[in-house]
Design an enzyme around this catalytic site. Structure first.
Site, PDB file in Angstrom:
ATOM      1  N   CYS A   2      -3.046  64.841 -12.851  1.00 21.05           N
ATOM      2  CA  CYS A   2      -3.048  66.180 -12.257  1.00 21.05           C
ATOM      3  C   CYS A   2      -2.779  66.121 -10.760  1.00 21.05           C
ATOM      4  O   CYS A   2      -3.109  65.135 -10.108  1.00 21.05           O
ATOM      5  CB  CYS A   2      -4.406  66.839 -12.456  1.00 21.05           C
ATOM      6  SG  CYS A   2      -4.987  66.850 -14.136  1.00 21.05           S
ATOM      7  N   ARG A  27       3.919  62.313 -10.878  1.00 23.09           N
ATOM      8  CA  ARG A  27       2.643  61.820 -11.383  1.00 23.09           C
ATOM      9  C   ARG A  27       2.473  62.090 -12.878  1.00 23.09           C
ATOM     10  O   ARG A  27       1.598  61.506 -13.503  1.00 23.09           O
ATOM     11  CB  ARG A  27       1.498  62.499 -10.617  1.00 23.09           C
ATOM     12  CG  ARG A  27       1.488  62.194  -9.145  1.00 23.09           C
ATOM     13  CD  ARG A  27       0.506  63.084  -8.416  1.00 23.09           C
ATOM     14  NE  ARG A  27      -0.848  62.807  -8.824  1.00 23.09           N
ATOM     15  CZ  ARG A  27      -1.669  61.974  -8.212  1.00 23.09           C
ATOM     16  NH1 ARG A  27      -1.256  61.329  -7.141  1.00 23.09           N
ATOM     17  NH2 ARG A  27      -2.882  61.787  -8.645  1.00 23.09           N
ATOM     18  N   TRP A  79      -2.458  67.757 -16.235  1.00 26.84           N
ATOM     19  CA  TRP A  79      -2.206  66.806 -17.331  1.00 26.84           C
ATOM     20  C   TRP A  79      -3.370  67.001 -18.288  1.00 26.84           C
ATOM     21  O   TRP A  79      -4.515  66.695 -17.956  1.00 26.84           O
ATOM     22  CB  TRP A  79      -2.152  65.388 -16.764  1.00 26.84           C
ATOM     23  CG  TRP A  79      -1.761  64.356 -17.766  1.00 26.84           C
ATOM     24  CD1 TRP A  79      -0.501  64.090 -18.220  1.00 26.84           C
ATOM     25  CD2 TRP A  79      -2.618  63.415 -18.428  1.00 26.84           C
ATOM     26  NE1 TRP A  79      -0.524  63.058 -19.118  1.00 26.84           N
ATOM     27  CE2 TRP A  79      -1.813  62.625 -19.275  1.00 26.84           C
ATOM     28  CE3 TRP A  79      -3.989  63.167 -18.397  1.00 26.84           C
ATOM     29  CZ2 TRP A  79      -2.323  61.610 -20.065  1.00 26.84           C
ATOM     30  CZ3 TRP A  79      -4.503  62.152 -19.189  1.00 26.84           C
ATOM     31  CH2 TRP A  79      -3.666  61.383 -20.015  1.00 26.84           C
ATOM     32  N   ASN A 105      -8.894  68.314 -10.190  1.00 26.24           N
ATOM     33  CA  ASN A 105      -8.524  67.041 -10.825  1.00 26.24           C
ATOM     34  C   ASN A 105      -9.814  66.320 -11.190  1.00 26.24           C
ATOM     35  O   ASN A 105     -10.772  66.351 -10.423  1.00 26.24           O
ATOM     36  CB  ASN A 105      -7.749  66.147  -9.848  1.00 26.24           C
ATOM     37  CG  ASN A 105      -6.358  66.667  -9.559  1.00 26.24           C
ATOM     38  OD1 ASN A 105      -5.921  67.629 -10.165  1.00 26.24           O
ATOM     39  ND2 ASN A 105      -5.683  66.024  -8.623  1.00 26.24           N
ATOM     40  N   GLY A 106      -9.805  65.614 -12.321  1.00 25.17           N
ATOM     41  CA  GLY A 106     -11.002  64.873 -12.719  1.00 25.17           C
ATOM     42  C   GLY A 106     -11.577  65.458 -13.997  1.00 25.17           C
ATOM     43  O   GLY A 106     -10.932  66.255 -14.683  1.00 25.17           O
ATOM     44  N   GLU A 486       5.207  42.531 -20.038  1.00 22.59           N
ATOM     45  CA  GLU A 486       5.650  43.575 -19.112  1.00 22.59           C
ATOM     46  C   GLU A 486       7.012  44.139 -19.541  1.00 22.59           C
ATOM     47  O   GLU A 486       7.240  45.349 -19.465  1.00 22.59           O
ATOM     48  CB  GLU A 486       5.699  43.000 -17.678  1.00 22.59           C
ATOM     49  CG  GLU A 486       6.261  43.904 -16.614  1.00 22.59           C
ATOM     50  CD  GLU A 486       5.534  45.237 -16.443  1.00 22.59           C
ATOM     51  OE1 GLU A 486       4.440  45.421 -17.003  1.00 22.59           O
ATOM     52  OE2 GLU A 486       6.103  46.118 -15.759  1.00 22.59           O
ATOM     53  N   LYS A 490       7.671  48.047 -20.354  1.00 15.82           N
ATOM     54  CA  LYS A 490       8.698  48.862 -19.683  1.00 15.82           C
ATOM     55  C   LYS A 490       9.571  49.548 -20.714  1.00 15.82           C
ATOM     56  O   LYS A 490       9.857  50.732 -20.611  1.00 15.82           O
ATOM     57  CB  LYS A 490       9.608  48.008 -18.800  1.00 15.82           C
ATOM     58  CG  LYS A 490       9.205  47.619 -17.416  1.00 15.82           C
ATOM     59  CD  LYS A 490       8.861  48.681 -16.417  1.00 15.82           C
ATOM     60  CE  LYS A 490       7.466  49.205 -16.610  1.00 15.82           C
ATOM     61  NZ  LYS A 490       6.430  48.764 -15.748  1.00 15.82           N
ATOM     62  N   GLU A 493       7.633  52.358 -22.793  1.00 13.30           N
ATOM     63  CA  GLU A 493       7.163  53.569 -22.103  1.00 13.30           C
ATOM     64  C   GLU A 493       8.303  54.496 -21.698  1.00 13.30           C
ATOM     65  O   GLU A 493       8.109  55.702 -21.636  1.00 13.30           O
ATOM     66  CB  GLU A 493       6.270  53.233 -20.900  1.00 13.30           C
ATOM     67  CG  GLU A 493       6.960  52.587 -19.739  1.00 13.30           C
ATOM     68  CD  GLU A 493       6.011  52.287 -18.584  1.00 13.30           C
ATOM     69  OE1 GLU A 493       5.075  53.055 -18.369  1.00 13.30           O
ATOM     70  OE2 GLU A 493       6.228  51.271 -17.899  1.00 13.30           O
ATOM     71  N   HIS A 509       2.806  33.471 -36.362  1.00 15.20           N
ATOM     72  CA  HIS A 509       1.459  33.691 -36.910  1.00 15.20           C
ATOM     73  C   HIS A 509       1.298  35.112 -37.425  1.00 15.20           C
ATOM     74  O   HIS A 509       0.188  35.608 -37.564  1.00 15.20           O
ATOM     75  CB  HIS A 509       0.406  33.383 -35.848  1.00 15.20           C
ATOM     76  CG  HIS A 509       0.411  31.935 -35.444  1.00 15.20           C
ATOM     77  ND1 HIS A 509      -0.060  30.937 -36.252  1.00 15.20           N
ATOM     78  CD2 HIS A 509       0.876  31.337 -34.328  1.00 15.20           C
ATOM     79  CE1 HIS A 509       0.095  29.764 -35.651  1.00 15.20           C
ATOM     80  NE2 HIS A 509       0.669  29.983 -34.472  1.00 15.20           N
ATOM     81  N   LYS A 608       1.313  59.067 -13.546  1.00 12.89           N
ATOM     82  CA  LYS A 608       1.505  57.986 -12.580  1.00 12.89           C
ATOM     83  C   LYS A 608       0.196  57.317 -12.228  1.00 12.89           C
ATOM     84  O   LYS A 608       0.125  56.117 -12.052  1.00 12.89           O
ATOM     85  CB  LYS A 608       2.192  58.525 -11.319  1.00 12.89           C
ATOM     86  CG  LYS A 608       2.487  57.463 -10.257  1.00 12.89           C
ATOM     87  CD  LYS A 608       3.482  56.434 -10.766  1.00 12.89           C
ATOM     88  CE  LYS A 608       3.737  55.308  -9.807  1.00 12.89           C
ATOM     89  NZ  LYS A 608       4.345  54.138 -10.476  1.00 12.89           N
TER      90      LYS A 608
END
Ligand code: F6R
Length: 613
Positions: A2, A27, A79, A105-106, A486, A490, A493, A509, A608
């Site tokens: 947010c 964000r 968000w 926010n929160g 990583e 990438k 996402e 395995h 973000k």
């Protein structure tokens, strides 16, 4: 996550608020809204979806001439956490009387019990959000003094907040407060702009104040009065923002992500500049704040982070053990405080976070502090909460990272971790000559990365061969194993391809059962110890019909012959090679996402900075 913007000054507030929200779009969010005061009344506009929808709405419904004199307002990008991203759930939220508007926010953890109590007093709620409960609570406590009402309400709140509040009955002020969710106040000439993130402030001023937890401030056009929640005045320093608006623009690139990938030679140079001592064969990291003797007393390094920052920590783990001969381990920040970790005062805990605001990493920092460890932050955002709470640490100097998918922050994290490991190594068994050689290897990183970026066109052509698949596997060994993780992160996402990273030996395995004709396997087969074994794993994949993209060392004909397609990385130290290899995978993921028509800078469902647990 947010975003909050607020403005009070001499200019028309609505366009300033909309532009501020645009700066926060990176964000990640799913609805937006704003509130102003006109002729003693709060007026609110909200829209699900993009800031553009809110902008269209205000343009159609709020003719410019009508609002030219409105020079105060608050705005928000939401968000969704409590309730779907609908217009009614979007912020700002009003109190029962419609006198007070709030953006938040929160998360208010005890909102259910507060809501029941307010409902019993006759309050009627329109949304499913925790935020609306706070706006009603402030309204419930309001007796003509907005500051006091916000203070009283915040005493009853459990959870986290960054808030901005206005009241129609007090049209010359904004009240802001924070606990666990950042608020920055920009000081302009006869105007004050507040935001949850400095990028929304830059167009107005570079002079800012960061609120601390439990600070509450009365903001007017030419004054800032900061107090604690017991109404005691507190002093907060004014800081100068280090970046300008140019750094937050796309500079001709199609996406922020592509721009940030291309910026890496420069961001890495900034991260490394002045930090290598070639004479001592060590690094100069004053933020580590310890003498060689103190460093020699550290028994263990614990690296904590989330997502991409966790992956750089995994590379750091190899570096600390290899260079410094010190036991190192990585712990997932979200798990850290719940597993009651064994931590002692001889442990160095390194909290890695681009934003410096990730809730899980911050909670882990607090737990490590509580347990008496030597805690250090590795952050990119200057003045961020983790940077401030750790008190000591090293900034990445990567510059603002706007794209949700982290690229330049990751490579700078790795570069800084290598320098930290070098410094620790020199306080132990690493010789001066070894240190000098490794310092030279680190110094070469920006040029190595530039050589990979020169292959952008070639990597785009390779992406054409892979972008229509729905699954992909990334494999690697040693320090290339975290790079495989990583690379997979990438790709998944931003392109929404199901991608998994595995240690090359793990494939057989279980996951190898998923390979079929044409399944992409991206094999990190750089010429480092273990390469031959990785090539053996590649053969196993080929035998099941997989299509292999090899990331190999330039001129390695043996490795090239084992692959269907290759991207070449210049020869370098195995730990250093993680950086250019990661950059090749960033470009691969970028071009695949572009070919699939994805919204690269703001992937669906992602934010973000993740400021909720
Ligand atoms: C992925 C990504 C995330 C972040 C994670 C931690 O590209 O960016 O996985 O790395 O959310 O964020 P910070 O580093 O800000 O703590």
């Amino acid at each position: 996550m947010c975003g909050i913007v607020g403005y009070i000054g001499k200019a028309a507030a609505p366009p300033i608020l909309i532009n501020g929200l645009r700066r926060l779009e990176y964000r990640g969010y799913d609805s937006a809204g704003l509130a102003i005061i006109e002729e003693g009344k709060i007026i609110v506009a909200k829209a699900p979806g993009k800031v553009q929808s809110l902008s269209n709405k205000t343009r159609d419904e709020w003719p410019q001439e009508r609002f030219a004199n409105i020079s105060l307002g608050i705005a928000h990008t939401r968000w969704a956490t409590h309730g779907p991203p609908t217009e009614v759930n979007a912020h700002p939220h009003l109190d029962q009387a419609g006198n007070i508007a709030l953006v938040h926010n929160g998360i208010i953890e005890n909102y259910r019990s507060l809501r029941s109590k307010l409902e019993a007093k006759g309050h009627h709620f329109l949304s499913e959000t925790d935020t609306e409960v706070l706006s009603h609570l402030i309204g419930d406590r309001y007796k003509g003094d907005l500051f006091q009402a916000v203070c009283d309400a915040l005493h009853l709140i459990e959870g986290t907040f960054g808030i901005a509040v206005i009241a129609a009955s007090e049209p010359n002020k904004i009240i802001v407060a924070r606990r666990g969710s950042p608020i920055v106040i920009g000081i302009g000439e006869g105007e004050t702009i507040i935001a949850s993130d400095a990028s929304a402030i830059l167009a107005h001023t570079q002079r800012v104040i960061y609120l601390d937890d439990n600070d509450i401030a009365i903001i007017t056009a030419d004054g800032i009065d900061i107090r604690d929640l017991h109404n005691i005045p507190v002093n907060r320093e004014i800081s100068e923002l280090e970046f300008d608006t140019g750094a937050a623009e796309k500079a001709g690139f199609a996406h922020f992500m592509l721009k940030e990938i291309h910026e890496q030679p420069d961001s890495l140079r900034n991260a490394i500049r002045g930090r290598l001592d070639f004479n001592l064969g060590s690094s100069v990291l004053s933020g580590m704040g310890s003498s060689p003797r103190d460093l020699a007393e550290i028994n263990r390094v614990v690296l904590i982070g989330c997502g991409t920052s966790l992956h750089s920590g995994l590379i750091g783990e190899y570096a600390f053990e290899d260079l410094a001969d010190i036991h190192a381990e990585v712990q997932q920040a979200a798990e850290f405080r719940y597993r009651n970790p064994i931590i002692s005062r001889s442990d160095l805990v390194i909290a890695i976070s681009q934003s410096g605001e990730t809730a899980d990493t911050l909670a882990a920092v607090r737990e490590a502090n509580q347990k008496g460890a030597f805690v250090m932050g590795l952050c990119n955002v200057v003045g961020s909460t983790i940077a401030r709470e750790t008190g000591r640490g090293i900034y990445l100097h990567a510059g603002p990272e706007i794209s949700v998918a982290s690229t330049k922050a990751f490579t700078c994290q790795v570069a800084v971790l290598l320098m930290m490991a070098l410094k620790m190594g020199r306080s132990r068994r690493y010789s001066r000559q070894e240190g000098m050689d490794f310092a030279r290897a680190i110094e070469a990183i920006p040029a190595l990365v530039a050589q990979v970026i020169e292959q952008d066109h070639h990597i785009a052509q390779i992406a054409e061969l892979y972008y229509q698949n729905e699954h992909a596997f990334f494999i690697g060994r040693g320090p290339m194993y975290p790079v495989a993780l990583e690379g997979a992160l990438k790709l998944k996402e931003i392109s929404y391809i199901h991608a998994e990273g595995y240690h090359a030996a793990e494939l057989k395995h279980g996951p190898i059962a998923l390979l079929q004709k044409g399944t992409p396997v991206i094999a990190l087969a750089n010429d480092i110890p273990g390469k031959d074994k990785t090539l053996g794993n590649v053969e196993e994949c080929r035998a099941r019909g997989a299509r292999i993209l090899g990331i190999i060392t330039s001129g390695d004909h043996e490795a090239a012959a084992a692959m269907d397609d290759v991207i070449e990385i210049p020869a370098c130290h195995p730990l250093v090679a993680t950086v250019p290899t990661a950059v090749a995978l960033q470009l691969f993921a970028y071009h695949i996402a572009r070919l699939r028509g994805c919204e690269i800078d703001q992937p669906r469902n992602l934010a973000k900075s993740v400021t909720v647990e």
